[in-house]
Design a protein around this motif. Structure first.
Motif, short mmCIF file in Angstrom:
data_model
loop_
_atom_site.label_atom_id
_atom_site.label_comp_id
_atom_site.label_asym_id
_atom_site.label_seq_id
_atom_site.Cartn_x
_atom_site.Cartn_y
_atom_site.Cartn_z
N ASN A 1 -60.54 10.63 6.13
CA ASN A 1 -61.01 11.93 6.63
C ASN A 1 -61.85 11.79 7.90
N THR B 1 -60.98 13.09 12.35
CA THR B 1 -60.99 14.55 12.42
C THR B 1 -60.14 15.04 13.58
N TRP C 1 -65.82 14.43 6.18
CA TRP C 1 -65.94 12.98 6.02
C TRP C 1 -67.36 12.56 5.73
N ALA D 1 -53.72 9.99 8.60
CA ALA D 1 -54.77 9.85 9.60
C ALA D 1 -54.28 9.08 10.82
N ASP E 1 -67.73 12.79 2.11
CA ASP E 1 -67.08 11.63 1.49
C ASP E 1 -67.93 10.37 1.64
N SER F 1 -53.02 9.07 2.61
CA SER F 1 -54.10 9.63 3.43
C SER F 1 -54.34 8.77 4.67
#
Length: 339
Positions: free
Chosen positions: A205, A208, A17, A241, A20, A237
């Protein structure tokens, strides 16, 4: 005497992340190139607005925008506008009276809960942000300020819930959040931890496996309040998450801001509520715009907002209707707007 718990504060390897987070657009030409929009359609005075409040948007969020559409509802939330330069009566740089706090980074506005400015930056700059003029340089979420705030929290027995805000608190790395959560766990009267984040949506992302584990192992009841304004923000996505968090007993709520020409429509809000529920998130608040200078062009009149809410209530189940509310500086709770 400080109650701070001593523990290892070492830094782990770089997470995906964080990569990103570095994939960010800050230049209008780059943004328009990514979206196949002609930069000539933008007024030169937009650059003044960008200078006052920088453009910042990760490519992961841009990927959810419609190519070639200058009126895309996600684009409009982050695109600089010349209207931001207008000085409008009734709008201020501190609409919620937050800037005279005594403890750096700590806001104790409500009786049983206090807010910690955990990080001073966000992954994305939303143009309607009510803290766009906040003096973050005086409220850094560093170890020294956090220590003072934690001592204050420990001394105030009426507190049972702490809210992590910012900036965006999930800009903190997993080991930093783990340290902070352990400090709060050491204060017996703190029962709940609420985390307000847009980063979890902009860069999914960020959720985690390690972060989910930290939440799952905490004695505190963890609530994540996402900030999603439009159904197009929720892709697979995001759903994945949020599912990861749900599986680790995190309560998921969402707050939106009612924004003119973005989500001021009952059908859009109904679609948002339904997509939120698919992602395991319950609608919580729909906020009337905080009157921060530079954001007046997003304002939706209360009469219009009430009409939208009445229509929304006919389209979705009651548990999918958020509370229409506004925050007023100095008041001890949010003010619900009847409809």
């Amino acid at each position: 005497m400080s109650h701070i718990i001593q523990q290892n504060y070492s830094q782990p390897n770089k997470e995906a992340w964080i990569y990103d987070l570095g994939q960010v657009i800050t230049d209008l030409n780059d943004l328009f190139s990514q979206l196949s929009i002609d930069i000539a359609t933008i007024s030169p005075t937009v650059l003044a607005a960008k200078k006052q409040f920088p453009l910042r948007v990760p490519t992961s969020f841009i990927s959810r925008m419609e190519q070639g559409n200058l009126n895309d509802p996600l684009l409009r939330q982050i695109l600089c506008d010349e209207k931001e330069m207008n000085i409008v009566d009734g709008y201020s740089s501190d609409p919620l009276d937050e800037q005279n706090n005594v403890i750096p980074g700590l806001l104790h506005k409500y009786h049983n809960r206090a807010l910690l400015i955990t990080k001073t930056h966000c992954a994305i700059n939303c143009r309607y942000c009510f803290r766009r003029h906040f003096p973050y340089q005086k409220n850094q979420g560093n170890k020294s300020n956090l220590t003072k705030a934690l001592d204050y929290i420990a001394a105030h027995l009426e507190l049972n819930e702490i809210i992590l805000s910012g900036g965006d608190p999930l800009m903190a790395k997993d080991h930093e959040l783990s340290w902070l959560i352990k400090q709060l766990e050491g204060i017996a009267h703190i029962k709940r931890l609420r985390i307000h984040s847009r980063l979890a949506i902009v860069i999914p992302n960020r959720i985690t496996d390690q972060l989910s584990k930290i939440f799952a192992q905490s004695r505190l009841n963890i609530i994540l309040v996402t900030h999603i304004n439009h159904p197009n923000e929720i892709d697979q996505s995001v759903i994945d998450a949020m599912h990861k968090l749900k599986c680790n007993n995190v309560t998921l709520l969402n707050q939106s801001v009612l924004l003119k020409d973005i989500n001021d429509d009952a059908q859009i809000l109904a679609n948002l509520s339904n997509k939120l529920f698919t992602a395991g998130i319950l609608p919580y608040y729909l906020h009337a715009l905080d009157k921060v200078q530079g954001a007046a062009h997003f304002f939706v009149d209360d009469n219009v907002a009430q009409s939208i809410m009445r229509e929304l209530a006919t389209q979705v189940s009651g548990y999918l209707v958020p509370k229409l509310a506004r925050e007023v500086g100095g008041e001890k709770n949010k003010r619900l707007i009847p409809y």
